[in-house]
Design an enzyme around this catalytic site. Structure first.
Site, PDB file in Angstrom:
ATOM      1  N   THR A   2       0.898  -1.148   0.020  1.00 40.09           N
ATOM      2  CA  THR A   2      -0.081  -0.100   0.110  1.00 40.09           C
ATOM      3  C   THR A   2       0.774   1.200   0.093  1.00 40.09           C
ATOM      4  O   THR A   2       2.189   1.218   0.474  1.00 40.09           O
ATOM      5  CB  THR A   2      -0.937  -0.104   1.201  1.00 40.09           C
ATOM      6  OG1 THR A   2      -0.023   0.251   2.387  1.00 40.09           O
ATOM      7  CG2 THR A   2      -1.764  -1.266   1.223  1.00 40.09           C
ATOM      8  N   GLY A   3       0.456   2.230  -0.628  1.00 38.02           N
ATOM      9  CA  GLY A   3       1.148   3.202  -0.873  1.00 38.02           C
ATOM     10  C   GLY A   3       2.346   3.230  -1.607  1.00 38.02           C
ATOM     11  O   GLY A   3       3.713   3.614  -1.352  1.00 38.02           O
ATOM     12  N   GLY A   4       2.192   2.234  -2.826  1.00 42.01           N
ATOM     13  CA  GLY A   4       3.334   2.037  -3.396  1.00 42.01           C
ATOM     14  C   GLY A   4       3.587   2.938  -4.735  1.00 42.01           C
ATOM     15  O   GLY A   4       4.271   2.334  -5.779  1.00 42.01           O
ATOM     16  N   THR A   5       3.149   4.259  -4.983  1.00 48.36           N
ATOM     17  CA  THR A   5       3.408   4.941  -5.781  1.00 48.36           C
ATOM     18  C   THR A   5       4.861   5.698  -5.884  1.00 48.36           C
ATOM     19  O   THR A   5       5.228   6.352  -6.967  1.00 48.36           O
ATOM     20  CB  THR A   5       2.182   6.148  -6.029  1.00 48.36           C
ATOM     21  OG1 THR A   5       2.034   6.854  -5.162  1.00 48.36           O
ATOM     22  CG2 THR A   5       0.884   5.033  -6.405  1.00 48.36           C
ATOM     23  N   SER A   6       5.379   5.904  -4.795  1.00 48.04           N
ATOM     24  CA  SER A   6       6.532   6.885  -4.650  1.00 48.04           C
ATOM     25  C   SER A   6       7.455   6.180  -3.415  1.00 48.04           C
ATOM     26  O   SER A   6       6.925   5.548  -2.677  1.00 48.04           O
ATOM     27  CB  SER A   6       6.242   8.208  -4.599  1.00 48.04           C
ATOM     28  OG  SER A   6       5.733   8.458  -3.235  1.00 48.04           O
ATOM     29  N   SER A  57       8.457   4.380  12.255  1.00 39.76           N
ATOM     30  CA  SER A  57       9.439   5.619  11.899  1.00 39.76           C
ATOM     31  C   SER A  57      10.209   5.757  13.215  1.00 39.76           C
ATOM     32  O   SER A  57       9.728   5.284  14.176  1.00 39.76           O
ATOM     33  CB  SER A  57       8.644   6.886  11.718  1.00 39.76           C
ATOM     34  OG  SER A  57       9.602   7.763  11.772  1.00 39.76           O
ATOM     35  N   ILE A  79       9.544   4.862  -0.565  1.00 42.74           N
ATOM     36  CA  ILE A  79       9.673   3.592  -0.076  1.00 42.74           C
ATOM     37  C   ILE A  79       8.958   2.545  -0.667  1.00 42.74           C
ATOM     38  O   ILE A  79       9.328   1.092  -1.139  1.00 42.74           O
ATOM     39  CB  ILE A  79       9.649   3.474   1.535  1.00 42.74           C
ATOM     40  CG1 ILE A  79      10.971   4.424   2.030  1.00 42.74           C
ATOM     41  CG2 ILE A  79       9.786   2.298   2.143  1.00 42.74           C
ATOM     42  CD1 ILE A  79      10.872   4.645   3.516  1.00 42.74           C
ATOM     43  N   GLY A  80       7.625   2.865  -0.641  1.00 41.21           N
ATOM     44  CA  GLY A  80       6.795   1.827  -1.182  1.00 41.21           C
ATOM     45  C   GLY A  80       7.043   1.440  -2.613  1.00 41.21           C
ATOM     46  O   GLY A  80       6.917   0.254  -3.105  1.00 41.21           O
ATOM     47  N   TYR A 101       2.485  13.013  14.546  1.00 43.82           N
ATOM     48  CA  TYR A 101       3.027  11.957  13.539  1.00 43.82           C
ATOM     49  C   TYR A 101       3.885  10.962  14.529  1.00 43.82           C
ATOM     50  O   TYR A 101       3.565   9.900  13.988  1.00 43.82           O
ATOM     51  CB  TYR A 101       4.084  12.845  12.491  1.00 43.82           C
ATOM     52  CG  TYR A 101       4.620  11.645  11.457  1.00 43.82           C
ATOM     53  CD1 TYR A 101       3.887  10.977  10.184  1.00 43.82           C
ATOM     54  CD2 TYR A 101       5.723  11.230  11.823  1.00 43.82           C
ATOM     55  CE1 TYR A 101       4.535  10.215   9.573  1.00 43.82           C
ATOM     56  CE2 TYR A 101       6.242  10.286  10.933  1.00 43.82           C
ATOM     57  CZ  TYR A 101       5.743   9.743   9.953  1.00 43.82           C
ATOM     58  OH  TYR A 101       6.347   8.843   9.284  1.00 43.82           O
TER      59      TYR A 101
END
Length: 250
Positions: A13-17, A137, A19-20, A150
């Site tokens: 998930t969140g694979g567009t930029s 994180s 680390i993903g 965060y």
């Protein structure tokens, strides 16, 4: 040579930029059939073109109905999930005294709610010996001005892993947290604003706080994710793996 994830079905998930994307590329190169999610179709299409053996599906991980529809598709097309990298998330900076409800809900919906339901809604599809990886994180272990919301959201992620391994102990599903330090990603440099000089200044400052003397690269974090995804980490469960150049260790 046979890849470390040959024949595996992997979700990022969140694979567009950042680390993903780097992790999705590495998983695919190691033989996995990869699905990536993201909130914007144009970025998904561009990422899929870079990865090759991947399918991009538009999903906001904080929306349970979108996750359910996504997993129904994975079920129909693959029937199972072997690796789930719950990576989608993000945040912004506001100091105590200026924190708004909108800031709180945006951060916790993306990081905590999104991670919770990304994993929970996937449970029926998780195969025996599946690996679940949560993106934590170093912020959860250290103090940073104007970053408390965060940091708290990422501390919740670490707690999820410790508790979920007990909920899943009869299913042979491993859950681990991968906690990057400062990494050269769009999400990090954008914290400094659009000015390139300010972005480089942020990276230089962060590098000065890291024992290795530099920030990480997304590909380095991806290699740590591959370790947790593969059989190389078969007895690693409930752990927090720091890939931070020593940033949170001193």
């Amino acid at each position: 040579m046979i890849g470390k994830l040959e024949g595996k079905i992997a979700i990022v998930t969140g694979g567009t930029s950042g680390i993903g994307l780097a992790t999705a590329k590495l998983f695919a190169s190691e033989g996995a059939t990869v699905y990536i999610t993201g909130r914007r179709q144009a970025e998904l299409d561009a990422a899929v073109a870079q990865i090759g053996n991947a399918t991009g599906v538009q999903v906001d991980s904080s929306k349970v109905e979108q996750l359910n529809a996504f997993y129904e598709r994975v079920k129909a097309e693959q029937g199972r999930i072997d690796v789930l990298f719950a990576n989608a998330g993000g945040g912004s900076m506001l100091p105590l005294g200026e924190i708004t409800e909108a800031h709180y809900y945006d951060t916790f919906d993306r990081n905590v709610k999104g991670t919770l339901f990304t994993v929970q809604q996937a449970l029926p599809l998780l195969a025996k010996n599946a690996s679940v990886i949560l993106t934590g994180s170093t912020a959860a272990s250290t103090g940073t001005p104007a970053f408390s919301v965060y940091a708290a959201s990422k501390a919740a992620i670490r707690s999820f892993a410790r508790n979920w391994i007990l909920d899943l102990k009869d299913r042979n599903v491993r859950v681990n947290t991968l906690s990057p330090g400062a990494t050269r990603t769009p999400g990090l440099v954008d914290l400094a604003g659009p000015d390139a000089a300010q972005q480089q200044g942020l990276l230089d400052y962060l590098a000065s706080q890291i024992p290795l003397g530099r920030v990480g690269e997304p590909e380095e974090i991806a290699k740590a994710a591959l370790f947790l995804a593969s059989g190389d980490s078969s007895f690693v469960n409930g752990s927090e793996l720091f890939a931070d150049g020593g940033q949170a260790q001193v």
